[in-house]
Design a protein around this motif. Structure first.
Motif, PDB file in Angstrom:
ATOM      1  N   LYS A  51       0.843  -1.210   0.000  1.00 53.12           N
ATOM      2  CA  LYS A  51       0.000   0.000   0.000  1.00 53.12           C
ATOM      3  C   LYS A  51       0.870   1.249   0.000  1.00 53.12           C
ATOM      4  O   LYS A  51       0.545   2.248  -0.636  1.00 53.12           O
ATOM      5  CB  LYS A  51      -0.933  -0.010   1.209  1.00 53.12           C
ATOM      6  CG  LYS A  51      -2.084  -0.990   1.018  1.00 53.12           C
ATOM      7  CD  LYS A  51      -3.048  -0.959   2.180  1.00 53.12           C
ATOM      8  CE  LYS A  51      -4.106  -2.038   2.011  1.00 53.12           C
ATOM      9  NZ  LYS A  51      -4.656  -2.502   3.285  1.00 53.12           N
ATOM     10  N   GLY A  52       1.981   1.176   0.713  1.00 54.56           N
ATOM     11  CA  GLY A  52       2.908   2.317   0.773  1.00 54.56           C
ATOM     12  C   GLY A  52       3.404   2.706  -0.617  1.00 54.56           C
ATOM     13  O   GLY A  52       3.763   3.853  -0.862  1.00 54.56           O
ATOM     14  N   PHE A  53       3.462   1.738  -1.530  1.00 56.62           N
ATOM     15  CA  PHE A  53       3.921   2.061  -2.891  1.00 56.62           C
ATOM     16  C   PHE A  53       2.756   2.185  -3.871  1.00 56.62           C
ATOM     17  O   PHE A  53       2.934   2.071  -5.079  1.00 56.62           O
ATOM     18  CB  PHE A  53       4.962   1.036  -3.358  1.00 56.62           C
ATOM     19  CG  PHE A  53       6.249   1.192  -2.609  1.00 56.62           C
ATOM     20  CD1 PHE A  53       7.108   2.242  -2.893  1.00 56.62           C
ATOM     21  CD2 PHE A  53       6.554   0.349  -1.559  1.00 56.62           C
ATOM     22  CE1 PHE A  53       8.270   2.429  -2.162  1.00 56.62           C
ATOM     23  CE2 PHE A  53       7.711   0.524  -0.823  1.00 56.62           C
ATOM     24  CZ  PHE A  53       8.573   1.578  -1.119  1.00 56.62           C
ATOM     25  N   GLY A  54       1.558   2.368  -3.340  1.00 58.31           N
ATOM     26  CA  GLY A  54       0.438   2.730  -4.206  1.00 58.31           C
ATOM     27  C   GLY A  54      -0.505   1.591  -4.552  1.00 58.31           C
ATOM     28  O   GLY A  54      -1.417   1.770  -5.364  1.00 58.31           O
ATOM     29  N   TYR A  55      -0.295   0.408  -3.946  1.00 59.15           N
ATOM     30  CA  TYR A  55      -1.198  -0.715  -4.218  1.00 59.15           C
ATOM     31  C   TYR A  55      -2.605  -0.348  -3.748  1.00 59.15           C
ATOM     32  O   TYR A  55      -2.791   0.072  -2.617  1.00 59.15           O
ATOM     33  CB  TYR A  55      -0.670  -1.929  -3.438  1.00 59.15           C
ATOM     34  CG  TYR A  55      -1.377  -3.238  -3.692  1.00 59.15           C
ATOM     35  CD1 TYR A  55      -1.159  -3.951  -4.860  1.00 59.15           C
ATOM     36  CD2 TYR A  55      -2.233  -3.787  -2.739  1.00 59.15           C
ATOM     37  CE1 TYR A  55      -1.775  -5.166  -5.084  1.00 59.15           C
ATOM     38  CE2 TYR A  55      -2.854  -5.009  -2.952  1.00 59.15           C
ATOM     39  CZ  TYR A  55      -2.622  -5.684  -4.132  1.00 59.15           C
ATOM     40  OH  TYR A  55      -3.235  -6.891  -4.339  1.00 59.15           O
ATOM     41  N   GLY A  56      -3.580  -0.465  -4.639  1.00 64.88           N
ATOM     42  CA  GLY A  56      -4.968  -0.140  -4.267  1.00 64.88           C
ATOM     43  C   GLY A  56      -5.286   1.331  -4.449  1.00 64.88           C
ATOM     44  O   GLY A  56      -6.386   1.768  -4.128  1.00 64.88           O
ATOM     45  N   SER A  57      -4.338   2.103  -4.988  1.00 63.87           N
ATOM     46  CA  SER A  57      -4.593   3.546  -5.118  1.00 63.87           C
ATOM     47  C   SER A  57      -4.612   3.943  -6.612  1.00 63.87           C
ATOM     48  O   SER A  57      -4.529   3.107  -7.499  1.00 63.87           O
ATOM     49  CB  SER A  57      -3.494   4.334  -4.415  1.00 63.87           C
ATOM     50  OG  SER A  57      -2.334   4.261  -5.214  1.00 63.87           O
ATOM     51  N   ARG A  58      -4.664   5.233  -6.826  1.00 62.48           N
ATOM     52  CA  ARG A  58      -4.656   5.790  -8.187  1.00 62.48           C
ATOM     53  C   ARG A  58      -3.400   5.345  -8.961  1.00 62.48           C
ATOM     54  O   ARG A  58      -3.443   5.106 -10.164  1.00 62.48           O
ATOM     55  CB  ARG A  58      -4.715   7.319  -8.054  1.00 62.48           C
ATOM     56  CG  ARG A  58      -4.480   8.085  -9.279  1.00 62.48           C
ATOM     57  CD  ARG A  58      -5.780   8.494  -9.972  1.00 62.48           C
ATOM     58  NE  ARG A  58      -5.469   9.185 -11.210  1.00 62.48           N
ATOM     59  CZ  ARG A  58      -5.747   8.727 -12.414  1.00 62.48           C
ATOM     60  NH1 ARG A  58      -6.392   7.605 -12.581  1.00 62.48           N
ATOM     61  NH2 ARG A  58      -5.411   9.409 -13.493  1.00 62.48           N
TER      62      ARG A  58
END
Ligand code: HEM
Length: 405
Positions: A51-58
């Protein structure tokens, strides 16, 4: 009973048979085939780093969109029928690998293609029950080829070699103050918190992401193409929805999903009918426990009959591909609790959001640009799957005919 198994901690173990641990140095490591405190910690930390590297994000959407564009370009420039069975492999690795290793490969990268073939082979020689290698592991000394041992060993030797090289490269260029990806984050955690994880842990987490993340989505996407090439009316209805919501002048984006409910229903129906994880991933009883009228002794393997759940008595005409079954008369989506392709509970798939986003974007981008046709003279491809750790479609070819919009 399936619901009960996946919701009770006592059934949250994973079997430690030979087949499951031979990929992880003979130990329970990583996320998929691990359990107890070490599993809990590894899953939690890996998710935090992802998640810290953008997993699940834009950021994730941008990676998926970039891969879709590359795939569509490749298809536009291909004028012969395409053998589709491993068509999505490298695109899918690229999406996961951006988070894990910060890398992207060309869609015709020969080494990656070989690696994907190895993963496919390894998924074909075994099944989730653990097979002969787990019930009679000593037979590997007698008939190693016949029981798939030679192949499994070879595949995992090559995969670990690939991962070791990537981790070594990361170690050489690591900056403790600025992690670039999940591998860096684990290396820093190991440096700052000695004993928290070892390199073997990291290697198996990377292997989990490769093995659990690629065959699953690829096989589902291939089944989706198979169902569509067999059914032109469903293709037209999908294209009508895409034309209305997205049009032809921009690429589909994830936020279109809420207005593309027929497309969503096609994905749900594919997940149901294909059920590529036919018995999920085996659970194991961590202590003696009662399940319904049965006493399940500690150490029992439990396979979830997901394929049966998705194709059994609950469904009307279960063998027919009918996306409408997930839509109300007004066109709203029906969330049916009998559909659980990603499991549920504490062991539920960590890739569900990614997989659903990938399937949506692959489908919407391909159908926006192409009609799917069978090459002249080719028989209708069979929906009968090939068995293995996951189910896959038999080889078939498609012509991607550019649409005149
Ligand atoms: C259509 C695609 C996919 C399907 C159908 C699927 C299905 C499943 C199922 C049924 C489980 C087992 C749940 C249980 O034990 O009760 C699982 C676990 C898992 N999946 Fe997926 N999966 C898919 C895609 C992915 C992707 C894209 C990733 C990673 C990027 C992934 C990573 C994992 C991991 C790490 C686990 C193990 C979780 C644990 O044991 O704690 N999967 N998946």
């Amino acid at each position: 009973m399936i619901k009960e198994v996946i919701s009770r901690d006592v059934f949250d173990g994973r079997p430690d048979g030979f087949l499951y641990t031979m990929r992880s140095f003979g130990k329970k490591l990583g996320i998929v085939f691990n359990d107890g405190l070490h599993w809990n910690k590894t899953r939690r930390v890996a998710l935090k780093f992802l998640k810290g590297f953008g997993y699940g994000s834009r950021q994730m959407e941008l990676h998926i969109a970039e891969e879709c564009q590359a795939l569509v370009e490749k298809l536009k420039n291909t004028h012969e029928p395409v053998l589709v069975n491993s068509m999505f492999d490298i695109s899918i690795i690229n999406i996961v690998w951006r988070f894990v290793a910060g890398e992207r490969y060309e869609l015709d990268d020969e080494r990656l293609k070989k690696l994907c073939d190895l993963i496919t082979r390894c998924f074909r020689v075994a099944d989730m029950s653990g097979g002969v290698l787990t019930s009679m592991p000593y037979l590997r000394h007698v008939i190693p080829d016949l029981i798939g041992y030679t192949e499994m060993k070879e595949v995992h030797r090559a995969l670990h070699q690939f991962l070791r090289e990537i981790i070594e490269k990361h170690k050489e260029t690591l900056d403790l103050k600025s992690p670039r990806d999940v591998i860096d984050a684990f290396l820093i955690e190991m440096h700052n918190n000695i004993g928290s994880f070892y390199e073997e842990d990291l290697q198996v987490v990377c292997l989990d992401m490769l093995e659990a993340g690629v065959e699953t989505v690829n096989n589902t996407a291939v089944f989706m193409l198979l169902y569509l090439v067999r059914n032109e009316a469903i293709q037209r209805r999908l294209q009508d929805e895409i034309d209305e919501v997205v049009g032809e002048n921009r690429a589909p984006v994830l936020s279109d999903r809420k207005r593309m409910l027929y497309t969503e229903a096609v994905i749900m129906e594919t997940l149901r009918l294909a059920s590529i994880a036919p018995v999920g991933i085996p659970h194991m009883a961590l202590a003696d426990a009662k399940l319904g009228d049965y006493v399940i002794p500690k150490g029992t393997f439990i396979l979830l009959a997901l394929h049966e759940l998705h194709n059994g008595i609950h469904w009307k005409d279960p063998e027919a591909f009918q996306p409408e079954r997930f839509l109300t008369r007004e066109g709203n989506l029906i969330q049916d609790e009998w559909l659980m392709p990603f499991g549920s509970g504490k062991r539920r798939c960590i890739g569900e959001g990614l997989a659903r986003s990938e399937l949506f974007m692959f489908l919407a981008n391909i159908m926006q640009k192409f009609n799917l046709k069978l090459p002249p003279g080719h028989p209708m491809p069979s929906i009968e799957p090939i068995d293995g750790l996951t189910l896959s479609a038999k080889p078939f070819k498609i012509i991607f005919e550019p649409r005149c919009q």
